[in-house]
Scaffold this active site. Sequence first.
Site, short mmCIF file in Angstrom:
data_model
loop_
_atom_site.label_atom_id
_atom_site.label_comp_id
_atom_site.label_asym_id
_atom_site.label_seq_id
_atom_site.Cartn_x
_atom_site.Cartn_y
_atom_site.Cartn_z
CG HIS A 154 69.04 0.43 -7.02
ND1 HIS A 154 70.30 0.64 -6.48
CD2 HIS A 154 69.03 -0.85 -7.46
CE1 HIS A 154 71.01 -0.48 -6.60
NE2 HIS A 154 70.26 -1.40 -7.18
CG HIS A 206 69.38 -6.07 -10.59
ND1 HIS A 206 70.08 -6.31 -9.43
CD2 HIS A 206 68.47 -7.09 -10.70
CE1 HIS A 206 69.64 -7.42 -8.88
NE2 HIS A 206 68.67 -7.92 -9.62
#
Length: 364
Positions: free
Chosen positions: A183, A119
């Site tokens: 993450h 992303h």
Amino acid sequence: LSFKMDFLHRNGVLVIQHLQKDYRAYYNFLNFMSNVGDPRNIFSIYFPLWFQLNQTVGTKMIWVAVIGDWFNLIFKWILFGHRPYWWVQETQIYPNHSSPCLEQFPTTCETGPGSPSGHAMGSSCVWYVMVTAALSHTDMIQFLCFLCLSLFFHRRLTWSFLWSLFWLIQISVCISRVFIATHFPHQVILGVIGGVLVAEVFEYTPGIQTASLSVYLKTNLFLFLFALGFYLLLRRLDIDLLWSVPIAKKWCANPDWIHIDTTPFAGLVRNLGVLFGLGFAINSEMFLRSCRGENGYRLSFRLLCALVSLTTLQLYHFIKIPTDTEYLFYVLSFCKSASIPLTVVALIPYCIHMLMKPSAKKLN
């Protein structure tokens, strides 16, 4: 190296806990920013808008997004990055099984390795292309105008505003990915750096604008064969590149949050489909007649194409690909992805071009 990674992971977990505790009220905004960074939105929102406004920028955007995501896949296979939501359950560094509690969300349970962040990388490379394109446009306008002090300040103001917007969006996307525990902080930082580097390289690659269908096909074939060969080579060395999928399924709080389109090969197939579709569309007769014809220079034509494209692509979300058979999913995903640039670049402009022809004849 293991000690250093444990240090990064442990401190990353503290950051996630801090965000989830003190910024829980901002979940809706952070979830929105996570969607802003979703690589799939590049093809369904950013690309159809920019391609109709500036075909050079739109074409570069697809190349940057596809090559950037391909490098992201290769680096994920090399770095073997853990994701926070499963790392806290798998690690042995916490005494007496006192693993910290991380809240999970519907978008948390991605199944691929975590480093670097896809992303963050996708968002940074595409927004870098958009910002540099916007700055070059303002530079061209100012070059045509008289040089004066006010224009200098206007240029500085525009430069500052656009780059501030760029970093504001990247930081927000990074925080959102860390907040949902998909993450670690160092993974999103690596993603942003990687995305900017890929986009910067394509600033000096003008050949993509005149690439033939043969170039698109050869590039597609190379990307696929290299990834497949790399995967099979490591399999021969008893290294399972899909090691993260069973771990993700094991530790995801809700099985319904596991999606096959987050697996490594799903992203590869999606990107190859988009690049193939762009190559086929941009070298088609429909594109040459509509976008390269006299209508292609009309602002009303381009705006109408952008509006119809954006509307049509939103309907693509209602097309659900069956996930029962993995290979069938990949084939259908490739076809669906290839149809996106075909629709935006060739089909919709050609249909609008044909509809505008009768009215043009009547005016004559």
